[in-house]
Design an enzyme around this catalytic site. Structure first.
Site, mmCIF file in Angstrom:
data_model
loop_
_atom_site.group_PDB
_atom_site.id
_atom_site.type_symbol
_atom_site.label_atom_id
_atom_site.label_comp_id
_atom_site.label_asym_id
_atom_site.label_seq_id
_atom_site.Cartn_x
_atom_site.Cartn_y
_atom_site.Cartn_z
ATOM 1 C CB SER A 68 6.859 -2.276 2.759
ATOM 2 O OG SER A 68 5.875 -1.412 2.277
ATOM 3 C CE LYS A 71 3.348 -3.225 2.460
ATOM 4 N NZ LYS A 71 3.597 -2.593 1.140
ATOM 5 C CE1 TYR A 195 0.032 -1.836 4.129
ATOM 6 C CE2 TYR A 195 -0.601 0.465 3.882
ATOM 7 C CZ TYR A 195 0.210 -0.602 3.533
ATOM 8 O OH TYR A 195 1.198 -0.416 2.596
ATOM 9 C CE1 TYR A 247 6.450 -3.265 -2.498
ATOM 10 C CE2 TYR A 247 8.447 -2.011 -2.118
ATOM 11 C CZ TYR A 247 7.285 -2.572 -1.652
ATOM 12 O OH TYR A 247 6.956 -2.455 -0.337
ATOM 13 C CB VAL A 265 8.910 3.988 1.703
ATOM 14 C CG1 VAL A 265 8.539 3.513 0.321
ATOM 15 C CG2 VAL A 265 7.728 4.017 2.628
HETATM 16 N N1 GLN Z 1 3.149 2.607 4.396
HETATM 17 C C1 GLN Z 1 3.718 2.671 3.069
HETATM 18 C C2 GLN Z 1 2.610 2.829 2.042
HETATM 19 O O1 GLN Z 1 1.624 2.209 2.195
HETATM 20 C C3 GLN Z 1 4.500 1.438 2.803
HETATM 21 C C4 GLN Z 1 5.117 1.401 1.426
HETATM 22 C C5 GLN Z 1 6.495 0.811 1.411
HETATM 23 O O2 GLN Z 1 7.176 0.733 2.422
HETATM 24 N N2 GLN Z 1 6.965 0.492 0.243
HETATM 25 O O3 GLN Z 1 2.709 3.561 1.103
#
Ligand code: GLN
Length: 313
Positions: A68, A71, A195, A247, A265
């Site tokens: 993420s 993003k 994505y 988050y 993650v």
């Molecule tokens: N690719 C992961 C997902 O879509 C990204 C989530 C994250 O890094 N928090 O679940």
């Protein structure tokens, strides 16, 4: 070497040593099988200061899955493409929910709360994809990362992308749900394909800290002097990182670290000390909110010792 950079080098080395000794490491992400295989003993830290000095320690050259953290960069690209129209399809308020939550989407008619929860990031990626083939959109994202980091070797880890593609049922649910409200323009499989691949970009702490420099430098890319984005936009991206980048752990991160940050993650965090430094940390073990546990602990120590909190000394 100036005194300040000698201090930074020592502080970064000390923090990496302290983190190596800790036994509270959190749990690696299990829901993406390829990420479940990563050893949670890794720790890397890289800081690129405003004058270009680089301080690194631990596994700072080892590529990991940025997930993420990507993003932040897709948000930057999408704002470049659509400008403020982007905010019609995605909000910019903290969600207070897990990164893959679906409940708010129903109440808010398919408009995700912010560009960093999964639904919001999928909507942002869909915008980048419009008018392109998935391969071209991915090429654009990857070239942007390579340019920002000044490193042509950054690549996508295909095994991680395939692993998530096989198991990404929750993201497919989010995407289909948004599609039913007309929030996505492209076929769901195509948007999700881009994505999953953007999340599977592999970078080291050093590369990631280099890529984040423009956010610490009011939108300017230090090597070329190019204005990647206007200063106002850089400031606003930093604001969204601060309020939404972790988050439902964003409040705690602001409270403890006091810097805009974006987690993934894979255990990476990009943090920005505006005007001072771009910082990347990697420790694969996560806390309950899905953010790197020791990554946050290390950034808290760094921000405190360097006096970098945006909220004052
Ligand atoms: N690719 C992961 C997902 O879509 C990204 C989530 C994250 O890094 N928090 O679940």
């Amino acid at each position: 070497m100036t005194n300040a950079s000698a201090d930074l080098g020592r502080i970064v080395t000390d923090i990496a040593e302290e983190m190596r000794a800790r036994t509270d490491r959190g749990e690696v992400a299990h829901y993406i099988p390829e990420l479940a295989r990563v050893d949670n003993k890794h720790f890397g830290l890289a800081v690129v200061g405003a004058d270009g000095e680089v301080a690194c320690a631990g596994d700072s050259d080892m590529p990991f899955s940025i997930q993420s953290v990507s993003k932040v960069f897709t948000l930057t690209l999408a704002l470049g493409k659509a400008g403020d129209r982007l905010w019609q399809r995605v909000g910019r308020e903290p969600s207070g929910s897990p990164f893959n939550s679906i409940v708010q989407l129903e109440r808010e008619r398919g408009i995700p709360r912010n560009p960093f929860i999964n639904a919001g990031a999928i909507a942002v990626t869909d915008l980048i994809l419009s008018g392109h083939q998935p391969r071209e959109a991915l090429g654009e994202i990857l070239s942007f990362m390579r340019f920002l980091a000044d490193d042509p070797d950054i690549a996508i880890d295909e095994a991680v992308a395939a692993s998530e593609q096989r198991t990404g049922f929750r993201n497919a649910a989010l995407a289909n749900y948004m599609k039913s409200f007309g929030v996505l323009d492209n076929p769901v499989e195509m948007t999700l394909g881009v994505y999953f691949h953007q999340c599977a970009i592999a970078m080291s702490c050093k590369q990631l800290a280099m890529a984040g420099r423009f956010l610490a430098q009011s939108g300017c890319h230090p090597k070329t002097g190019l204005q990647v984005i206007q200063a106002e936009r850089a400031r606003r991206i930093n604001a969204v990182m601060l309020t939404c980048g972790h988050y439902d752990g964003s409040g705690e991160f602001a409270y403890r670290v006091g810097l805009p940050g974006k987690s993934g993650v894979g255990g990476g965090i990009l943090a920005i000390a505006p005007g001072k430094a771009s910082i990347a940390v990697w420790s694969p073990g996560l806390d309950a909110a899905g953010n790197s546990h020791l990554g946050r602990v290390a950034l808290e120590a760094l921000s405190k010792r360097m006096n970098w909190s945006i909220f004052g000394a």
